[in-house]
Design an enzyme around this catalytic site. Structure first.
Site, PDB file in Angstrom:
ATOM      1  N   LYS A  80      -6.059  -3.169  -2.711  1.00 53.31           N
ATOM      2  CA  LYS A  80      -4.648  -3.252  -2.273  1.00 53.31           C
ATOM      3  C   LYS A  80      -4.580  -4.018  -0.953  1.00 53.31           C
ATOM      4  O   LYS A  80      -4.250  -3.453   0.093  1.00 53.31           O
ATOM      5  CB  LYS A  80      -4.073  -1.836  -2.087  1.00 53.31           C
ATOM      6  CG  LYS A  80      -3.356  -1.302  -3.314  1.00 53.31           C
ATOM      7  CD  LYS A  80      -2.885   0.114  -3.132  1.00 53.31           C
ATOM      8  CE  LYS A  80      -1.626   0.268  -2.309  1.00 53.31           C
ATOM      9  NZ  LYS A  80      -1.073   1.639  -2.394  1.00 53.31           N
ATOM     10  N   VAL A 110      -2.055   1.465  -8.123  1.00 51.44           N
ATOM     11  CA  VAL A 110      -2.588   0.344  -7.357  1.00 51.44           C
ATOM     12  C   VAL A 110      -2.066  -0.977  -7.925  1.00 51.44           C
ATOM     13  O   VAL A 110      -1.506  -1.805  -7.196  1.00 51.44           O
ATOM     14  CB  VAL A 110      -4.146   0.375  -7.365  1.00 51.44           C
ATOM     15  CG1 VAL A 110      -4.715  -0.922  -6.837  1.00 51.44           C
ATOM     16  CG2 VAL A 110      -4.643   1.549  -6.540  1.00 51.44           C
ATOM     17  N   ASN A 113       1.724  -1.341  -7.385  1.00 55.20           N
ATOM     18  CA  ASN A 113       2.090  -1.674  -6.001  1.00 55.20           C
ATOM     19  C   ASN A 113       1.873  -3.153  -5.700  1.00 55.20           C
ATOM     20  O   ASN A 113       2.721  -3.807  -5.096  1.00 55.20           O
ATOM     21  CB  ASN A 113       1.244  -0.851  -5.017  1.00 55.20           C
ATOM     22  CG  ASN A 113       1.850   0.502  -4.694  1.00 55.20           C
ATOM     23  OD1 ASN A 113       1.477   1.123  -3.722  1.00 55.20           O
ATOM     24  ND2 ASN A 113       2.790   0.972  -5.478  1.00 55.20           N
ATOM     25  N   SER A 144       9.920   5.305  -7.437  1.00 57.71           N
ATOM     26  CA  SER A 144      10.303   5.238  -6.028  1.00 57.71           C
ATOM     27  C   SER A 144      10.610   3.828  -5.519  1.00 57.71           C
ATOM     28  O   SER A 144      11.110   3.681  -4.408  1.00 57.71           O
ATOM     29  CB  SER A 144       9.203   5.849  -5.169  1.00 57.71           C
ATOM     30  OG  SER A 144       8.110   4.966  -5.144  1.00 57.71           O
ATOM     31  N   LYS A 146       8.783   1.815  -4.215  1.00 57.16           N
ATOM     32  CA  LYS A 146       8.055   1.477  -2.988  1.00 57.16           C
ATOM     33  C   LYS A 146       6.848   0.633  -3.357  1.00 57.16           C
ATOM     34  O   LYS A 146       5.977   1.087  -4.093  1.00 57.16           O
ATOM     35  CB  LYS A 146       7.589   2.752  -2.284  1.00 57.16           C
ATOM     36  CG  LYS A 146       8.727   3.530  -1.668  1.00 57.16           C
ATOM     37  CD  LYS A 146       8.199   4.560  -0.706  1.00 57.16           C
ATOM     38  CE  LYS A 146       8.398   5.944  -1.237  1.00 57.16           C
ATOM     39  NZ  LYS A 146       7.835   7.000  -0.430  1.00 57.16           N
ATOM     40  N   LYS A 155      -3.126   3.078   5.073  1.00 55.68           N
ATOM     41  CA  LYS A 155      -2.593   2.901   3.714  1.00 55.68           C
ATOM     42  C   LYS A 155      -1.138   2.441   3.739  1.00 55.68           C
ATOM     43  O   LYS A 155      -0.367   2.858   4.601  1.00 55.68           O
ATOM     44  CB  LYS A 155      -2.656   4.260   3.013  1.00 55.68           C
ATOM     45  CG  LYS A 155      -3.678   4.296   1.865  1.00 55.68           C
ATOM     46  CD  LYS A 155      -3.780   5.698   1.292  1.00 55.68           C
ATOM     47  CE  LYS A 155      -2.789   5.932   0.164  1.00 55.68           C
ATOM     48  NZ  LYS A 155      -3.156   5.314  -1.095  1.00 55.68           N
ATOM     49  N   ASN A 156      -0.784   1.628   2.789  1.00 59.53           N
ATOM     50  CA  ASN A 156       0.614   1.227   2.550  1.00 59.53           C
ATOM     51  C   ASN A 156       1.334   0.722   3.799  1.00 59.53           C
ATOM     52  O   ASN A 156       2.508   1.011   4.006  1.00 59.53           O
ATOM     53  CB  ASN A 156       1.401   2.399   1.949  1.00 59.53           C
ATOM     54  CG  ASN A 156       0.817   2.833   0.615  1.00 59.53           C
ATOM     55  OD1 ASN A 156       0.254   2.022  -0.129  1.00 59.53           O
ATOM     56  ND2 ASN A 156       0.935   4.110   0.301  1.00 59.53           N
ATOM     57  N   GLU A 248       7.423  15.525   0.002  1.00 52.75           N
ATOM     58  CA  GLU A 248       6.167  15.406   0.760  1.00 52.75           C
ATOM     59  C   GLU A 248       5.537  16.774   1.043  1.00 52.75           C
ATOM     60  O   GLU A 248       4.629  16.888   1.865  1.00 52.75           O
ATOM     61  CB  GLU A 248       6.432  14.703   2.100  1.00 52.75           C
ATOM     62  CG  GLU A 248       6.986  13.307   1.976  1.00 52.75           C
ATOM     63  CD  GLU A 248       5.904  12.281   1.676  1.00 52.75           C
ATOM     64  OE1 GLU A 248       4.987  12.162   2.481  1.00 52.75           O
ATOM     65  OE2 GLU A 248       5.992  11.631   0.616  1.00 52.75           O
ATOM     66  N   HIS A 251       1.831  17.442   1.990  1.00 54.02           N
ATOM     67  CA  HIS A 251       1.223  16.148   2.282  1.00 54.02           C
ATOM     68  C   HIS A 251       0.691  16.027   3.719  1.00 54.02           C
ATOM     69  O   HIS A 251      -0.165  15.192   3.979  1.00 54.02           O
ATOM     70  CB  HIS A 251       2.194  14.996   1.983  1.00 54.02           C
ATOM     71  CG  HIS A 251       2.312  14.687   0.518  1.00 54.02           C
ATOM     72  ND1 HIS A 251       2.719  15.621  -0.413  1.00 54.02           N
ATOM     73  CD2 HIS A 251       2.049  13.555  -0.188  1.00 54.02           C
ATOM     74  CE1 HIS A 251       2.715  15.066  -1.624  1.00 54.02           C
ATOM     75  NE2 HIS A 251       2.313  13.816  -1.510  1.00 54.02           N
ATOM     76  N   HIS A 267      -5.893  12.424  -4.784  1.00 55.92           N
ATOM     77  CA  HIS A 267      -4.673  12.659  -4.003  1.00 55.92           C
ATOM     78  C   HIS A 267      -4.046  14.029  -4.333  1.00 55.92           C
ATOM     79  O   HIS A 267      -3.742  14.819  -3.439  1.00 55.92           O
ATOM     80  CB  HIS A 267      -3.679  11.526  -4.267  1.00 55.92           C
ATOM     81  CG  HIS A 267      -2.391  11.687  -3.559  1.00 55.92           C
ATOM     82  ND1 HIS A 267      -2.291  11.583  -2.187  1.00 55.92           N
ATOM     83  CD2 HIS A 267      -1.150  11.967  -4.010  1.00 55.92           C
ATOM     84  CE1 HIS A 267      -1.028  11.789  -1.831  1.00 55.92           C
ATOM     85  NE2 HIS A 267      -0.319  12.021  -2.922  1.00 55.92           N
TER      86      HIS A 267
END
Ligand code: NAD
Length: 368
Positions: A80, A110, A113, A144, A146, A155-156, A248, A251, A267
């Protein structure tokens, strides 16, 4: 094929789009794609997934006289990156993609995204379709909008909101996922019950087992329930700035544990551990009733999923990661989502994140 309309508005992107769900619905894909005008279709997936599912989808499109080009990109979280993204964009342009083309992203989160971000960038935005192949992506990621890649520092870090024109959720792909990966995705479903639907959570507690028979027995039905559970939260908060934060749950500690585990925990497993920690914090603060923790642990144990962080992680270490994460977001005390009870998130004046004193959090994390 059953369908839902996904209508949350996010950062100005497409307000409404269909989500099609079914089991073994590949043959119908060309018909649904033809609802849109296009010159060519560009199917982007990984080499592994192309061999498993991509080729037959491309063949189905070919047999329906739909011109299709297949491109593969590398699998895995480590791909990514800007390099993968720019390489994909350049290859798509070189292959002849035009403003009239449709890109099909086939894979887990992955691939989704990276391809979603490429679709947003090429010629300032091409239309794309999501074909999720993991349960997590099917029930969570694709809802989402996103899109993101990872940066050197986390990340992200770089991304945008960008919506597909539709989501093609064929659960027959999910049946090939490793059981452990599927369980990790089911933990996120359990989370949706814990935060918003006590009745569904109670039901899940009675049917989930280590082999996930209930899930496999009616994969499409289960996925529909999970999608609906997330959509009902998303619908109440279309910008993900307010109430959506409850998704979340688990999280804060979960991310920290996942980071420390460096690939050893999936995750969803980390989120399960994080939810149990949040329940313990809630009990200490007099917010969550003790029985709620019992229910958390019971359902995770029923799936043989972890309920505690690996013993070698010291409370101090976990707290350190939480504080570093928090600083990046500009906060002081760690803020956790806590439950008033199973199915109800605690809030004060509409704020769903509760500041938790660091010594209390540390002592809960040490409680193992
Ligand atoms: N956009 C969002 O809101 C959102 C939400 C959740 C996760 N994510 C992102 O998604 C990523 C995780 O996604 P993921 O869990 O789908 O993992 P993933 O995309 O890394 O896929 C995991 C593995 O499963 C394999 N795989 C995929 N489909 C398969 C199938 N049907 N059968 C067998 N193997 C299969 C892949 O080849 C890969 O090795 C993370 O990068 C995360 O940041 C994004």
């Amino acid at each position: 094929v059953s369908s839902f309309e996904i209508s949350q508005m996010q950062s100005g992107c497409t307000p409404s789009r269909p989500y099609y769900l079914g089991d073994n619905i590949r043959e119908l894909f060309p018909e649904y794609l033809r609802h849109y005008y296009f010159d060519e279709v560009y199917l982007v997936t990984s080499e592994q997934l192309n061999a498993r599912f991509g080729r037959s989808l491309a063949q189905t499109l070919g047999e329906a006289d739909i011109p299709v080009n297949v491109l593969t990109i590398k699998e895995g979280e480590l791909s990514k990156t800007w390099d993968t993204l720019s390489d994909l964009c350049e290859r798509l342009v070189l292959a002849g993609v035009t403003k009239d083309s449709i890109i099909v992203a086939m894979g887990g989160g992955v691939i989704s995204n990276i391809v979603g971000l490429a679709a947003a960038l090429i010629y300032r935005g091409l239309r794309y379709v999501e074909v999720p192949t993991t349960m997590l992506n099917l029930t969570d990621g694709t809802l989402s909008n996103k899109q993101a890649i990872n940066g050197a520092g986390g990340k992200n870090q770089f991304g945008t909101y960008y919506a597909p024109i539709f989501i093609w959720a064929d659960v027959s792909y999910v049946r090939h996922e490793p059981l452990r990966q599927l369980k990790s995705a089911v933990t996120e479903a359990v989370k949706n019950g814990l935060i918003d639907d006590a009745e569904w959570f109670a039901h899940l507690s009675t049917v989930l087992n280590p082999t996930l028979d209930y899930v496999y027995d009616d994969l499409a039905g289960f996925c529909r329930d999970v999608v609906q559970s997330k959509l009902s939260v998303l619908r109440r908060d279309s910008t993900e700035r307010g109430e959506c934060i409850i998704l979340e749950y688990g999280h804060t500690v979960g991310h920290a544990v996942e980071f420390l585990a460096n690939g050893r925990l999936l995750h969803g497993e980390a989120v399960g551990i994080g939810m149990c920690a949040a329940a313990r914090v809630g009990i200490r603060m007099g917010i969550t009733p003790p029985e709620a923790l019992f229910h958390h642990e019971q359902v995770l144990r029923a799936m043989e999923s972890p309920i505690e962080a690996p013993r070698e992680f010291e409370a101090e270490q976990i707290l350190g990661v939480i504080i570093a994460d928090n600083k990046r977001r500009g906060g002081d005390d760690p803020r956790l989502i806590l439950l008033d009870d199973v199915g109800t998130v605690h809030s004060v004046d509409g704020d769903f994140e509760t500041p938790v004193p660091q010594p209390l959090l540390k002592s809960v994390l040490a409680e193992r």
